[in-house]
Scaffold this motif. Structure first.
Motif, PDB file in Angstrom:
ATOM      1  N   GLN A  39       0.832  -1.205   0.000  1.00 16.83           N
ATOM      2  CA  GLN A  39       0.000   0.000   0.000  1.00 16.83           C
ATOM      3  C   GLN A  39       0.865   1.254   0.000  1.00 16.83           C
ATOM      4  O   GLN A  39       0.630   2.187  -0.775  1.00 16.83           O
TER       5      GLN A  39
ATOM      6  N   THR B  26      -3.220  -9.335  -0.165  1.00 20.63           N
ATOM      7  CA  THR B  26      -4.603  -9.390   0.310  1.00 20.63           C
ATOM      8  C   THR B  26      -5.137 -10.813   0.153  1.00 20.63           C
ATOM      9  O   THR B  26      -5.731 -11.375   1.084  1.00 20.63           O
TER      10      THR B  26
ATOM     11  N   ALA C 167     -12.038 -10.080   6.207  1.00 25.13           N
ATOM     12  CA  ALA C 167     -12.199  -8.924   5.321  1.00 25.13           C
ATOM     13  C   ALA C 167     -12.117  -7.622   6.115  1.00 25.13           C
ATOM     14  O   ALA C 167     -11.554  -6.628   5.644  1.00 25.13           O
TER      15      ALA C 167
ATOM     16  N   GLY D  16      -9.336  -4.815   5.328  1.00 27.42           N
ATOM     17  CA  GLY D  16      -9.782  -3.484   4.941  1.00 27.42           C
ATOM     18  C   GLY D  16      -9.242  -2.388   5.833  1.00 27.42           C
ATOM     19  O   GLY D  16      -9.156  -1.224   5.416  1.00 27.42           O
TER      20      GLY D  16
END
Length: 159
Positions: free
Chosen positions: A46, A58, A68, A72
């Motif tokens: 990122q 991911t 998730a 996130g």
């Protein structure tokens, strides 16, 4: 976005990429949990703007059992409640180890890492951060896009 160049089609680059991948396999023997390694690698991807690495880590983190929700929130880990003290220390090291030019790794961050990780885990964490930073840079330079990674697709590189 189309890739500029396929590193695996260059004889010299392909050798380096295969050896690089082989080196990363040594981390599988570490007691540093795979899910944590993936979270750290995701955060570095990122920070470096590497779509391919964000895609890869991911999916690998999800395959290692990450939710998730936690995936996130990696980008905003400092402002969330879903990460343990050890995970927060590792993510802080990942950020400072990626942004070395800004101030290096602070004594405070290093102390947090040493509070939560033994010598082998600390060494593995440093290696994970260094290796993923090199990988993200290769992928960003050649514009390797995210979206097509499938877990295990690099297993053939270890042979």
């Amino acid at each position: 976005m189309e890739p500029r160049f396929n590193l695996l089609e260059s004889p010299t680059a392909a050798k380096v990429v295969k050896r690089f991948y082989g080196t990363s396999l040594a981390l599988e023997d570490s007691t540093l949990p795979k899910a944590l390694r993936e979270l750290v690698q995701l955060r570095v991807g990122q920070l470096n703007g590497c779509g391919f690495c964000v895609d890869l880590h991911t999916k690998e983190a999800a395959a290692a059992g990450e939710s998730a929700l936690r995936l996130g929130l990696v980008a905003a880990w400092r402002h969330s409640t879903v990460f343990t003290g050890a995970e927060r220390a590792a993510l802080a090291l990942a950020e400072e180890g990626t942004r070395l030019g800004e101030r290096g790794v602070s004594d405070e961050t290093w102390a947090g890492v040493r509070e939560h990780f033994d010598d082998d885990q600390t060494g593995a964490l440093v290696c994970v951060i260094a290796l993923v930073n090199a990988s993200t840079r290769m992928n960003v330079i050649v514009h390797n896009p995210g979206g097509s990674y499938q877990p295990g697709m690099f297993d053939r590189l270890s042979g």
